[in-house]
Design a protein around this motif. Structure first.
Motif, PDB file in Angstrom:
ATOM      1  N   SER A 197       6.734  29.053  33.679  1.00 46.75           N
ATOM      2  CA  SER A 197       7.851  29.925  33.360  1.00 46.75           C
ATOM      3  C   SER A 197       8.688  29.245  32.292  1.00 46.75           C
ATOM      4  O   SER A 197       8.616  28.032  32.115  1.00 46.75           O
ATOM      5  CB  SER A 197       8.698  30.190  34.605  1.00 46.75           C
ATOM      6  N   LEU A 198       9.482  30.028  31.559  1.00 48.84           N
ATOM      7  CA  LEU A 198      10.318  29.486  30.498  1.00 48.84           C
ATOM      8  C   LEU A 198      11.750  29.952  30.723  1.00 48.84           C
ATOM      9  O   LEU A 198      12.049  31.138  30.613  1.00 48.84           O
ATOM     10  CB  LEU A 198       9.811  29.944  29.140  1.00 48.84           C
ATOM     11  N   ILE A 199      12.637  29.013  31.068  1.00 49.79           N
ATOM     12  CA  ILE A 199      14.033  29.297  31.348  1.00 49.79           C
ATOM     13  C   ILE A 199      14.891  28.411  30.458  1.00 49.79           C
ATOM     14  O   ILE A 199      14.709  27.197  30.436  1.00 49.79           O
ATOM     15  CB  ILE A 199      14.395  29.041  32.831  1.00 49.79           C
ATOM     16  N   TRP A 200      15.806  29.006  29.701  1.00 46.89           N
ATOM     17  CA  TRP A 200      16.732  28.271  28.841  1.00 46.89           C
ATOM     18  C   TRP A 200      18.036  28.100  29.599  1.00 46.89           C
ATOM     19  O   TRP A 200      18.579  29.056  30.131  1.00 46.89           O
ATOM     20  CB  TRP A 200      16.987  29.046  27.554  1.00 46.89           C
ATOM     21  N   VAL A 201      18.563  26.878  29.664  1.00 49.74           N
ATOM     22  CA  VAL A 201      19.797  26.587  30.388  1.00 49.74           C
ATOM     23  C   VAL A 201      20.778  25.913  29.443  1.00 49.74           C
ATOM     24  O   VAL A 201      20.421  24.976  28.730  1.00 49.74           O
ATOM     25  CB  VAL A 201      19.527  25.659  31.596  1.00 49.74           C
ATOM     26  N   LYS A 202      22.023  26.397  29.446  1.00 47.79           N
ATOM     27  CA  LYS A 202      23.079  25.775  28.637  1.00 47.79           C
ATOM     28  C   LYS A 202      23.708  24.667  29.478  1.00 47.79           C
ATOM     29  O   LYS A 202      24.440  24.919  30.419  1.00 47.79           O
ATOM     30  CB  LYS A 202      24.122  26.811  28.244  1.00 47.79           C
ATOM     31  N   VAL A 203      23.391  23.429  29.121  1.00 50.05           N
ATOM     32  CA  VAL A 203      23.903  22.258  29.833  1.00 50.05           C
ATOM     33  C   VAL A 203      24.944  21.594  28.945  1.00 50.05           C
ATOM     34  O   VAL A 203      24.614  21.155  27.840  1.00 50.05           O
ATOM     35  CB  VAL A 203      22.762  21.261  30.156  1.00 50.05           C
ATOM     36  N   PRO A 204      26.209  21.531  29.380  1.00 48.89           N
ATOM     37  CA  PRO A 204      27.266  20.961  28.536  1.00 48.89           C
ATOM     38  C   PRO A 204      26.945  19.542  28.064  1.00 48.89           C
ATOM     39  O   PRO A 204      27.007  19.265  26.877  1.00 48.89           O
ATOM     40  CB  PRO A 204      28.498  20.971  29.422  1.00 48.89           C
ATOM     41  N   ALA A 205      26.587  18.661  28.963  1.00 49.21           N
ATOM     42  CA  ALA A 205      26.230  17.290  28.590  1.00 49.21           C
ATOM     43  C   ALA A 205      25.715  16.547  29.809  1.00 49.21           C
ATOM     44  O   ALA A 205      26.253  16.684  30.898  1.00 49.21           O
ATOM     45  CB  ALA A 205      27.427  16.545  28.018  1.00 49.21           C
ATOM     46  N   ILE A 206      24.677  15.770  29.608  1.00 48.49           N
ATOM     47  CA  ILE A 206      24.188  14.821  30.610  1.00 48.49           C
ATOM     48  C   ILE A 206      23.826  13.566  29.839  1.00 48.49           C
ATOM     49  O   ILE A 206      22.994  13.611  28.929  1.00 48.49           O
ATOM     50  CB  ILE A 206      22.958  15.342  31.379  1.00 48.49           C
ATOM     51  N   ALA A 207      24.463  12.471  30.171  1.00 52.15           N
ATOM     52  CA  ALA A 207      24.193  11.211  29.478  1.00 52.15           C
ATOM     53  C   ALA A 207      22.747  10.796  29.711  1.00 52.15           C
ATOM     54  O   ALA A 207      22.225  10.897  30.824  1.00 52.15           O
ATOM     55  CB  ALA A 207      25.144  10.127  29.969  1.00 52.15           C
ATOM     56  N   ALA A 208      22.092  10.327  28.656  1.00 53.24           N
ATOM     57  CA  ALA A 208      20.680   9.955  28.729  1.00 53.24           C
ATOM     58  C   ALA A 208      20.417   8.868  29.753  1.00 53.24           C
ATOM     59  O   ALA A 208      19.372   8.845  30.399  1.00 53.24           O
ATOM     60  CB  ALA A 208      20.185   9.510  27.354  1.00 53.24           C
ATOM     61  N   ASN A 209      21.358   7.961  29.956  1.00 51.09           N
ATOM     62  CA  ASN A 209      21.147   6.855  30.892  1.00 51.09           C
ATOM     63  C   ASN A 209      21.802   7.092  32.250  1.00 51.09           C
ATOM     64  O   ASN A 209      21.863   6.190  33.067  1.00 51.09           O
ATOM     65  CB  ASN A 209      21.658   5.554  30.279  1.00 51.09           C
ATOM     66  N   SER A 210      22.269   8.307  32.503  1.00 49.19           N
ATOM     67  CA  SER A 210      22.954   8.603  33.761  1.00 49.19           C
ATOM     68  C   SER A 210      21.983   8.627  34.934  1.00 49.19           C
ATOM     69  O   SER A 210      20.867   9.128  34.833  1.00 49.19           O
ATOM     70  CB  SER A 210      23.653   9.956  33.681  1.00 49.19           C
ATOM     71  N   THR A 211      22.429   8.081  36.037  1.00 50.94           N
ATOM     72  CA  THR A 211      21.656   8.161  37.282  1.00 50.94           C
ATOM     73  C   THR A 211      22.365   9.058  38.295  1.00 50.94           C
ATOM     74  O   THR A 211      21.899   9.209  39.423  1.00 50.94           O
ATOM     75  CB  THR A 211      21.456   6.765  37.899  1.00 50.94           C
TER      76      THR A 211
END
Length: 91
Positions: free
Chosen positions: A15-29
């Motif tokens: 399936s193909l779902i587009w989600v608007k994600v404000p920000a997630i830091a690349a190194n975030s856990t």
């Protein structure tokens, strides 16, 4: 709830779902998003008009399993893909 668009839904495959994600830091856990599906009685929260705006910078399709992935805006090399794993390349 994050704005999203269902471009293609296939119960038996991809399936193909587009989600608007404000920000997630690349190194975030600790930062992540969850996707819930499969409840036929749930109301749709799809908000296509908010997913796409006039000020987005790029859209990345990273389906490659090897080789180089290009920035979809200007063709600038932004990442290298190896066995489905994407690695950022600076400069």
């Amino acid at each position: 709830i994050l704005s999203y668009e269902v471009e293609r839904w296939n119960n038996l495959g991809d399936s193909l779902i587009w989600v608007k994600v404000p920000a997630i830091a690349a190194n975030s856990t600790t930062e992540y998003i969850w996707m819930y599906y499969g409840n036929a009685n749930a109301n749709s929260g799809e908000n296509i008009n908010d997913v796409w705006s006039n000020n987005y910078v790029g859209v990345y399709h990273l389906e490659e399993t090897s080789g180089l992935s290009k920035n979809s805006v200007d063709g600038t090399l932004v990442s290298e893909v190896s066995s489905g794993i994407t690695r950022n390349i600076s400069g």
